[in-house]
Motif scaffolding. Structure first.
Motif, short mmCIF file in Angstrom:
data_model
loop_
_atom_site.label_atom_id
_atom_site.label_comp_id
_atom_site.label_asym_id
_atom_site.label_seq_id
_atom_site.Cartn_x
_atom_site.Cartn_y
_atom_site.Cartn_z
N MET A 1 43.08 56.46 -86.28
CA MET A 1 42.10 57.50 -85.84
C MET A 1 41.93 58.46 -85.53
SD MET A 1 38.63 55.62 -86.73
CE MET A 1 38.53 54.11 -84.49
N ARG A 3 41.58 60.48 -81.70
CA ARG A 3 41.91 60.70 -81.09
C ARG A 3 40.86 61.91 -80.23
NH1 ARG A 3 45.38 57.48 -76.92
NH2 ARG A 3 45.38 55.74 -78.54
N LYS A 4 39.56 61.58 -79.73
CA LYS A 4 39.01 62.17 -78.69
C LYS A 4 39.48 62.53 -77.88
CE LYS A 4 34.72 63.14 -76.19
NZ LYS A 4 33.85 63.03 -75.92
N PHE A 61 34.17 62.37 -94.93
CA PHE A 61 33.33 63.14 -92.91
C PHE A 61 32.58 64.21 -93.70
CE2 PHE A 61 33.72 66.92 -90.19
CZ PHE A 61 32.69 65.80 -89.14
N ASN A 65 28.47 62.63 -93.51
CA ASN A 65 27.76 63.73 -92.33
C ASN A 65 27.00 64.95 -92.73
OD1 ASN A 65 28.87 61.27 -90.11
ND2 ASN A 65 30.39 61.83 -90.98
N GLU A 177 33.11 63.69 -81.10
CA GLU A 177 32.48 62.30 -81.76
C GLU A 177 32.98 61.81 -83.02
OE1 GLU A 177 28.67 61.40 -79.54
OE2 GLU A 177 29.82 62.34 -78.02
N VAL A 178 32.92 62.68 -83.90
CA VAL A 178 32.38 61.70 -85.27
C VAL A 178 33.49 62.34 -85.78
CG1 VAL A 178 31.19 61.84 -87.76
CG2 VAL A 178 30.16 62.20 -85.41
N PRO A 180 37.07 61.77 -85.42
CA PRO A 180 37.96 61.04 -85.05
C PRO A 180 37.88 59.32 -85.65
CG PRO A 180 37.37 62.21 -82.61
CD PRO A 180 36.14 62.46 -84.15
N ARG A 181 36.78 59.28 -85.91
CA ARG A 181 36.04 57.77 -87.08
C ARG A 181 37.72 58.12 -87.96
NH1 ARG A 181 30.25 57.66 -86.11
NH2 ARG A 181 29.57 57.93 -83.83
N TYR A 182 37.66 59.18 -89.28
CA TYR A 182 38.20 59.88 -90.16
C TYR A 182 39.91 59.65 -90.56
CZ TYR A 182 33.15 59.63 -91.45
OH TYR A 182 31.58 59.60 -91.79
N ASP A 184 43.97 59.95 -88.81
CA ASP A 184 44.17 58.90 -88.24
C ASP A 184 45.28 60.00 -86.65
OD1 ASP A 184 47.49 57.99 -87.22
OD2 ASP A 184 47.50 57.92 -89.25
N LYS A 185 44.87 58.55 -85.78
CA LYS A 185 44.32 58.56 -84.10
C LYS A 185 46.02 58.93 -84.04
CE LYS A 185 44.99 53.79 -82.72
NZ LYS A 185 44.57 52.81 -82.07
#
Length: 494
Positions: A1, A3-4, A61, A65, A177-178, A180-182, A184-185
């Motif tokens: 995910m 990264r923020k 995403f 959302n 916030e949302v 980054p869940r989707y 690749d970090k």
């Protein structure tokens, strides 16, 4: 995910000034950049399978959302759901679908014509990712202008740092916030914050920078990029002219102009910034514009659910100051508490008035009188080249003449920014309105380096003897002939 990246604690500053931590110069994003560069150098982003997976994740995403995105855009700008859906979500989804359907074709090596000297070789163009790209987005279309470049950057195989606008603060939070869940970090990161954070980011070396925003900040970004000779795309703004010919249907023109001038409360970089028409046409247009505004937003537009709001108090006060130019012929009402400004038309506007000195970015439409097409073209051409230019006439020759005799990033005849829905057309500015273009495959091309390649056989050395010293007139003639001539059929040997 993905990264923020949190905001560093920095002294107040602005774009173009140094960011400091504890009184000492610091680079708060060095670790993030190293992580992304290590991922890129490992080849992680190059396979088509990885790019497809990230594009599919981006699509999820948007789908999962959708309500959150629409609610957030409403909270930030009072953006109507229809406008938000069409201009933000749908256009992003279309870009993703196009990239997914064509990625393998876009990625293929492009064979090129060869001369006689290279007929036994393989010559082609390889589309390679630049590396780690930075995408800086504005606040007026905070999702579209962030994700559409991202789609092309992913499709081209880059790692990316995203910098959403802090002005659209609620969308910035959702993205940070949302999203980054989707993603690749190791390959994608999101940096939040304002000028201090942008300044700190721009002190780093990127392989490509894509910026959308004002010309003023664009100059700052370009200066920062020049220190590392970083290639850059600038999508800027400007004052977009709209010429209305005497030979027109005033109500049709009014309907179309009112819709794309007041769409998103006028906060659109490709909206017309002023009308050019004769005084006679102006008198026909004013009642037609009044009818269009009433039809679209009712007798009291302030209570219409279909008219957005100004993004911030700062921009609201700036717009209110522009109402002093010329004379208000339509609208002019405002409510500071709601950041509401009525759809407004100004007449009697002079070229020297404040409203003609800067991009308006609000629901204000000045009308400047000209007496002929020649005068309108001269007025347009003595100003900076705009991002967009529009012409309305029942006579196709008039529209084509405006197109032929002017320069702009994009052009619309008898309508507004519907060209933005066509991914088959490039979108971008020229001169002060920007450099480079994108949308559809053009975005993939923007984030791809075109690497020229020639592969020769390690054998057949006798063929090369002609090019080696000692030189002779005979060898010279043969070499010139081999380099200058081409065969009509392909042949390659590896």
């Amino acid at each position: 995910m993905a990264r923020k990246v949190k905001r560093p604690t920095a002294n107040p500053g602005s774009l173009g000034t140094a960011c400091q931590l504890d009184g000492k110069p610091a680079n708060p994003y060095a670790g993030t950049l190293k992580r992304l560069r290590d991922a890129f150098d490992s080849g992680r982003t190059r396979p088509a399978e990885f790019r497809i997976a990230q594009l599919q994740a981006l699509s999820r995403f948007l789908k999962e959302n959708r309500k959150l995105i629409l609610d957030t855009l409403k909270k930030d700008m009072g953006k109507p759901a229809v406008e938000a859906d069409v201009s933000e979500i749908v256009l992003c989804e279309s870009e993703i679908k196009l990239a997914l359907n064509n990625l393998h074709t876009w990625m293929k090596d492009e064979k090129v014509e060869k001369n006689l000297a290279t007929q036994l070789d393989s010559a082609f163009i390889r589309k390679e990712p630049y590396g780690v790209a930075l995408i800086i987005a504005p606040w007026n279309y905070p999702l579209n202008l962030l994700l559409v470049p991202l789609v092309g950057a992913i499709a081209a195989g880059n790692c990316v740092i995203l910098k959403p606008s802090e002005i659209s603060k609620n969308m910035e939070k959702v993205v940070a916030e949302v999203l980054p869940r989707y993603l690749d970090k190791n390959c994608f990161a999101i940096v939040v914050g304002g000028p201090q954070e942008a300044t700190a980011l721009l002190k780093n070396k990127f392989d490509y920078i894509f910026f959308t925003g004002s010309s003023r900040v664009g100059r700052i970004v370009m200066t920062a990029a020049s220190k590392h000779l970083t290639p850059i795309t600038l999508e800027l703004g400007g004052k977009n002219p709209c010429y209305v010919d005497d030979d027109c249907d005033p109500q049709n023109v009014a309907n179309r102009v009112a819709w794309f001038r007041f769409f998103n409360a006028g906060q659109t970089c490709v909206a017309p910034d002023f009308l050019l028409c004769s005084r006679e046409t102006q008198e026909r247009l004013l009642p037609a514009l009044q009818r269009a505004v009433t039809q679209f937003y009712g007798k009291d537009p302030q209570h219409s659910p279909d008219l957005g709001r100004i993004i911030s108090e700062k921009h609201f006060h700036r717009l209110r100051g522009l109402l002093g130019s010329g004379r208000v012929a339509l609208g002019g009402q405002w409510d500071e508490q709601e950041r509401y400004m009525a759809p407004t038309v100004l007449v009697g506007v002079q070229e020297t008035d404040p409203v003609m000195q800067e991009e308006i970015f609000g629901p204000i439409l000045p009308i400047v009188n000209v007496q002929s097409l020649d005068e309108a073209v001269a007025f347009i051409n003595k100003r900076e080249k705009p991002l967009a230019l529009y012409a309305f006439s029942n006579n196709a020759k008039v529209v084509n003449e405006v197109l032929e005799r002017t320069h702009s990033g994009n052009f619309g005849g008898n309508d507004g920014f519907m060209y933005m829905t066509l991914m088959s057309l490039p979108f971008g500015g020229v001169g002060l309105s920007g450099m480079g273009d994108y949308h559809g495959k053009f975005t993939f091309d923007t984030f791809s380096q075109r690497r020229g390649c020639l592969l020769r056989s390690p054998r057949l050395e006798m063929i090369n003897q002609l090019r080696y010293p000692p030189y002779s007139p005979r060898h010279q003639r043969l070499l010139v002939w081999l380099v200058d001539h081409k065969l009509g059929f392909p042949c390659s040997i590896l």
